[in-house]
Design a protein around this motif. Structure first.
Motif, PDB file in Angstrom:
ATOM      1  N   GLU A 138       0.771  -1.466   0.007  1.00 20.49           N
ATOM      2  CA  GLU A 138       0.075   0.044  -0.010  1.00 20.49           C
ATOM      3  C   GLU A 138       0.993   1.289   0.066  1.00 20.49           C
ATOM      4  O   GLU A 138       0.575   2.348  -0.687  1.00 20.49           O
ATOM      5  N   ARG A 139       1.870   1.176   0.923  1.00 21.71           N
ATOM      6  CA  ARG A 139       2.922   2.401   0.903  1.00 21.71           C
ATOM      7  C   ARG A 139       3.597   2.580  -0.559  1.00 21.71           C
ATOM      8  O   ARG A 139       3.687   3.666  -0.983  1.00 21.71           O
ATOM      9  N   ASP A 140       3.776   1.618  -1.279  1.00 25.07           N
ATOM     10  CA  ASP A 140       4.286   1.789  -2.686  1.00 25.07           C
ATOM     11  C   ASP A 140       3.231   2.472  -3.669  1.00 25.07           C
ATOM     12  O   ASP A 140       3.765   3.163  -4.395  1.00 25.07           O
ATOM     13  N   LEU A 141       1.929   2.189  -3.425  1.00 26.05           N
ATOM     14  CA  LEU A 141       1.093   2.961  -4.187  1.00 26.05           C
ATOM     15  C   LEU A 141       1.151   4.314  -3.962  1.00 26.05           C
ATOM     16  O   LEU A 141       0.574   5.270  -4.709  1.00 26.05           O
ATOM     17  N   VAL A 142       1.372   4.910  -2.787  1.00 30.43           N
ATOM     18  CA  VAL A 142       1.298   6.271  -2.561  1.00 30.43           C
ATOM     19  C   VAL A 142       2.529   7.020  -3.207  1.00 30.43           C
ATOM     20  O   VAL A 142       3.968   6.680  -2.714  1.00 30.43           O
ATOM     21  N   LYS A 143       2.383   8.106  -4.153  1.00 28.49           N
ATOM     22  CA  LYS A 143       3.445   8.165  -4.898  1.00 28.49           C
ATOM     23  C   LYS A 143       3.695   9.879  -4.614  1.00 28.49           C
ATOM     24  O   LYS A 143       4.773  10.430  -5.334  1.00 28.49           O
ATOM     25  N   GLY A 144       2.839  10.432  -3.978  1.00 25.35           N
ATOM     26  CA  GLY A 144       3.275  11.714  -3.400  1.00 25.35           C
ATOM     27  C   GLY A 144       2.294  12.368  -2.426  1.00 25.35           C
ATOM     28  O   GLY A 144       1.115  11.614  -2.079  1.00 25.35           O
ATOM     29  N   LEU A 145       2.796  13.499  -1.730  1.00 26.15           N
ATOM     30  CA  LEU A 145       2.271  13.903  -0.596  1.00 26.15           C
ATOM     31  C   LEU A 145       1.746  15.262  -0.832  1.00 26.15           C
ATOM     32  O   LEU A 145       2.453  16.080  -1.637  1.00 26.15           O
ATOM     33  N   VAL A 146       0.634  15.621  -0.365  1.00 25.72           N
ATOM     34  CA  VAL A 146       0.017  17.305  -0.610  1.00 25.72           C
ATOM     35  C   VAL A 146      -0.388  17.692   0.724  1.00 25.72           C
ATOM     36  O   VAL A 146      -1.091  17.137   1.488  1.00 25.72           O
ATOM     37  N   ILE A 147       0.337  18.913   1.031  1.00 28.80           N
ATOM     38  CA  ILE A 147      -0.136  19.994   2.253  1.00 28.80           C
ATOM     39  C   ILE A 147      -1.320  20.722   1.667  1.00 28.80           C
ATOM     40  O   ILE A 147      -1.064  21.329   0.993  1.00 28.80           O
ATOM     41  N   ASN A 148      -2.411  20.528   2.552  1.00 26.95           N
ATOM     42  CA  ASN A 148      -3.646  21.440   2.277  1.00 26.95           C
ATOM     43  C   ASN A 148      -3.991  22.448   3.242  1.00 26.95           C
ATOM     44  O   ASN A 148      -3.533  22.191   4.386  1.00 26.95           O
ATOM     45  N   LYS A 149      -4.554  23.431   2.942  1.00 31.62           N
ATOM     46  CA  LYS A 149      -5.157  24.281   3.767  1.00 31.62           C
ATOM     47  C   LYS A 149      -4.094  25.437   4.567  1.00 31.62           C
ATOM     48  O   LYS A 149      -4.289  25.522   5.695  1.00 31.62           O
ATOM     49  N   PHE A 150      -3.029  25.556   3.775  1.00 36.87           N
ATOM     50  CA  PHE A 150      -1.890  26.232   4.501  1.00 36.87           C
ATOM     51  C   PHE A 150      -2.248  27.725   4.246  1.00 36.87           C
ATOM     52  O   PHE A 150      -2.615  28.495   3.505  1.00 36.87           O
ATOM     53  N   ARG A 151      -1.834  28.359   5.280  1.00 41.07           N
ATOM     54  CA  ARG A 151      -1.912  29.937   5.514  1.00 41.07           C
ATOM     55  C   ARG A 151      -0.582  30.504   6.078  1.00 41.07           C
ATOM     56  O   ARG A 151       0.170  29.974   6.870  1.00 41.07           O
ATOM     57  N   GLY A 152      -0.239  31.531   5.090  1.00 38.02           N
ATOM     58  CA  GLY A 152       1.081  32.291   5.589  1.00 38.02           C
ATOM     59  C   GLY A 152       2.095  32.225   4.313  1.00 38.02           C
ATOM     60  O   GLY A 152       2.030  31.763   3.408  1.00 38.02           O
ATOM     61  N   ASP A 153       3.326  32.119   5.163  1.00 36.47           N
ATOM     62  CA  ASP A 153       4.268  32.170   4.097  1.00 36.47           C
ATOM     63  C   ASP A 153       5.129  30.825   3.846  1.00 36.47           C
ATOM     64  O   ASP A 153       5.512  30.211   4.757  1.00 36.47           O
ATOM     65  N   VAL A 154       4.690  30.310   2.671  1.00 34.61           N
ATOM     66  CA  VAL A 154       5.228  29.071   2.336  1.00 34.61           C
ATOM     67  C   VAL A 154       6.619  28.609   2.490  1.00 34.61           C
ATOM     68  O   VAL A 154       7.119  27.553   2.933  1.00 34.61           O
ATOM     69  N   SER A 155       7.577  29.877   2.569  1.00 28.99           N
ATOM     70  CA  SER A 155       8.817  29.671   2.418  1.00 28.99           C
ATOM     71  C   SER A 155       9.289  29.289   4.113  1.00 28.99           C
ATOM     72  O   SER A 155      10.199  28.537   3.912  1.00 28.99           O
ATOM     73  N   LEU A 156       8.533  29.629   5.023  1.00 32.94           N
ATOM     74  CA  LEU A 156       8.827  29.021   6.356  1.00 32.94           C
ATOM     75  C   LEU A 156       8.486  27.714   6.487  1.00 32.94           C
ATOM     76  O   LEU A 156       9.067  26.959   7.509  1.00 32.94           O
ATOM     77  N   LEU A 157       7.752  26.951   5.664  1.00 36.44           N
ATOM     78  CA  LEU A 157       7.563  25.590   5.700  1.00 36.44           C
ATOM     79  C   LEU A 157       8.502  24.556   5.013  1.00 36.44           C
ATOM     80  O   LEU A 157       8.402  23.404   5.178  1.00 36.44           O
ATOM     81  N   THR A 158       9.630  25.219   4.332  1.00 31.68           N
ATOM     82  CA  THR A 158      10.654  24.602   3.508  1.00 31.68           C
ATOM     83  C   THR A 158      11.417  23.477   4.355  1.00 31.68           C
ATOM     84  O   THR A 158      11.388  22.138   3.957  1.00 31.68           O
ATOM     85  N   PRO A 159      11.581  23.784   5.494  1.00 28.05           N
ATOM     86  CA  PRO A 159      12.493  22.777   6.261  1.00 28.05           C
ATOM     87  C   PRO A 159      11.493  21.583   6.574  1.00 28.05           C
ATOM     88  O   PRO A 159      12.221  20.569   6.487  1.00 28.05           O
ATOM     89  N   ALA A 160      10.343  21.805   6.980  1.00 29.64           N
ATOM     90  CA  ALA A 160       9.518  20.755   7.224  1.00 29.64           C
ATOM     91  C   ALA A 160       9.020  19.875   6.011  1.00 29.64           C
ATOM     92  O   ALA A 160       9.047  18.702   6.136  1.00 29.64           O
ATOM     93  N   LEU A 161       9.161  20.554   4.959  1.00 33.42           N
ATOM     94  CA  LEU A 161       9.185  19.659   3.544  1.00 33.42           C
ATOM     95  C   LEU A 161      10.074  18.786   3.269  1.00 33.42           C
ATOM     96  O   LEU A 161      10.089  17.760   2.975  1.00 33.42           O
ATOM     97  N   GLU A 162      11.351  19.399   3.393  1.00 38.48           N
ATOM     98  CA  GLU A 162      12.478  18.745   3.169  1.00 38.48           C
ATOM     99  C   GLU A 162      12.719  17.311   4.128  1.00 38.48           C
ATOM    100  O   GLU A 162      13.014  16.651   3.829  1.00 38.48           O
ATOM    101  N   PHE A 163      12.418  17.691   5.419  1.00 40.36           N
ATOM    102  CA  PHE A 163      12.231  16.710   6.360  1.00 40.36           C
ATOM    103  C   PHE A 163      11.411  15.589   6.142  1.00 40.36           C
ATOM    104  O   PHE A 163      11.408  14.442   6.169  1.00 40.36           O
ATOM    105  N   LEU A 164      10.134  15.926   5.421  1.00 42.84           N
ATOM    106  CA  LEU A 164       9.012  14.946   5.223  1.00 42.84           C
ATOM    107  C   LEU A 164       9.582  14.128   3.922  1.00 42.84           C
ATOM    108  O   LEU A 164       9.256  12.814   4.236  1.00 42.84           O
TER     109      LEU A 164
END
Length: 509
Positions: free
Chosen positions: A187-213
């Motif tokens: 089942e994990r193999d079928l997951v091909k991508g992640l999406v973060i939804n309903k974000f508020r604010g400056d997305v650049s502040l989220l970059t470290p979290a996305l890299e970690f993810l």
């Protein structure tokens, strides 16, 4: 064979339906024959197709975004909660009976999956692209063995999956990592991508979290979709009622929609809530009733239980006093039945109540039948006496979903609606009831307020009683919906890596 993409979530209400809708419109704009699909819906907001089949409301919006007529193959299994952990089970648009959660999940769901596979076979044959929506979370280990809407569908189709998390509620990273951890390896193999939804604010502040993810999961983050205000798209189910207005705001006309425990098809009031002179709010407790100009009684999946709730909560008495004062009360479907004198259910189609008293505001009784009426209708409204005005409007479009046969008991009441077409068959059927006093009426026609001329005429009748000028209708609800789908698609397309998505789907091969 169609290309596929499946939207799953880490929980309910993360935006699966909305992102599925957006992808349908994006692919439609690319010239693809795209179709939405959800194997099983649990919802009280339903819709009736041209063929008289009942389906979930979310797939209707997705079909509209895909530029096509809704059809039951898009949602072959519909569960409509009736109370006490029971639901009416609807297969391919037709009810097959009421079942407890245990009876359905442990004894029937895998049988229902046969209908799912047959519907998918037809869609796979006839369309270029299928955009599939999951339900809740695919990692509910207690339900997984008999789940027919998440990974069972993905594995059956070998469909690539996008896993979506709602960052607005918090814990998005943990929910993504945890969901993936609880999935089986295939089942994990079928997951091909992640999406973060309903974000508020400056997305650049989220970059470290996305890299970690991405490092932690080995899955690419395809995008961060912003929180979208005033989306203008029909809500899927009652979970979204938590976000509805609970107190009146500024507006010439205050409309109180009574939020009964088994409220259904509250999308009937969306067009009213979007009028500039209307403040529409939802009432659950007598203390929140306020001083509305119009009280709206919505549809119900358990009309007798909701009627008892009105009496026990004190809301029923407030509605009667409101009507006695000459103020407006309008009922749709189950709410229409509650406006009558009695509701009888000898076959216990909805509950164990044999009979309950209604509000007595209209001269009618309703006897529940064992067979449900589901049909699209076209109707005329002829000389509806309402708040001192006579309202007529032609070519009203809507749909019926009810199990009750209503008989009229008061000669002074009028019946202003005439159904001229039901399920593509011509007819001449009297429908609806209005009291002689002119302040209370009801109808079985869902979606009647989506008809622009009729909606504005009803509001203007109330405006005149308040000494306000009538307003010209300046809206086209159907056109507004299309504009909302375009806006949604623009936003999602801008914030999603579409090239990567196409690669995942095999569109670049």
């Amino acid at each position: 064979m169609a290309k596929k993409i499946m939207c799953m979530g880490t929980s309910s209400h993360v935006g699966k339906s909305i992102l599925t809708t957006a992808l349908c419109r994006i692919f439609y704009r690319q010239g693809k024959r795209v179709v939405p699909f959800k194997a099983q819906n649990m919802a009280l907001n339903s819709y009736v197709t041209r063929d008289g089949d009942e389906m979930g409301r979310a797939q209707v919006a997705q079909a509209e975004a895909a530029g096509m007529e809704p059809m039951v193959d898009m949602n072959p299994v519909l569960l409509k909660p009736t109370g006490n952990s029971c639901s009416q089970v609807v297969i391919m648009g037709k009810p097959v009976g009421n079942m407890s959660a245990k009876e359905y999940h442990q004894g029937y769901s895998l049988k229902a999956f046969e209908a799912v596979k047959e519907a998918l076979g037809r869609l796979d044959r006839d369309y270029d692209t299928i955009v599939i929506e999951g339900a809740g979370s695919p990692a509910e280990v207690n339900l997984k063995a008999n789940d027919i809407v998440n990974m069972r569908v993905a594995k059956y189709l070998n469909a690539p999956v996008l896993l979506i998390a709602d960052i607005d509620r918090g814990g998005a990273l943990a929910s993504l990592v945890g969901t993936l951890e609880l999935l089986d390896e295939d089942e994990r193999d079928l997951v091909k991508g992640l999406v973060i939804n309903k974000f508020r604010g400056d997305v650049s502040l989220l970059t470290p979290a996305l890299e970690f993810l991405e490092k932690k999961t080995g899955k690419p983050v395809l995008g961060v979709v912003p929180h979208i205000e005033k989306m203008g798209i029909d809500d899927e189910d009652s979970v979204s009622l938590q976000d509805k207005q609970a107190v009146p705001t500024d507006g010439d006309i205050k409309i109180a929609v009574i939020q009964t425990p088994k409220i259904s098809n509250f999308t009937d009031f969306d067009a009213l809530s979007n009028e500039g002179d209307v403040s529409l709010y939802y009432v659950q407790d007598a203390a929140d009733f306020g001083t509305p100009d119009i009280v709206m009684l919505p549809g119900s999946k358990n009309t007798t239980e909701d009627m008892l709730y009105l009496e026990k909560s004190g809301i029923g008495q407030l509605i009667k006093k409101h009507a006695e004062a000459g103020k407006a009360v309008i009922g749709i479907c189950g709410g229409y039945q509650m406006l009558g004198e009695r509701i009888m259910d000898p076959h216990h189609t909805e509950s164990d109540n044999d009979e309950v008293n209604g509000l007595g505001l209209l001269g009618m009784t309703t006897l529940f039948a064992e067979k449900k009426l589901t049909s699209q209708v076209k109707a005329d409204c002829n000389n509806l006496g309402f708040m001192g005005q006579s309202i007529s409007a032609g070519n009203l479009a809507g749909y019926e979903i009810h199990m009750g046969q209503t008989d009229f008991t008061r000669e002074s009441d009028s019946h202003p609606f005439v159904i001229e077409e039901r399920s593509r068959t011509e007819c001449n059927s009297i429908e609806g009831t209005a009291c002689a006093k002119g302040n209370v009426f009801g109808t079985y026609i869902h979606g009647v307020f989506d008809n622009d001329e009729f909606r504005r005429s009803v509001l203007n009748a109330v405006r005149i009683t308040k000494g306000l000028e009538s307003l010209e209708n300046t809206r086209n609800v159907m056109a507004e919906k299309q504009q909302s789908y375009e806006r949604l698609a623009d936003i999602v397309e801008q914030h999603l890596d579409m090239d990567k998505l196409m690669e995942i789907m095999g569109e670049n091969n």
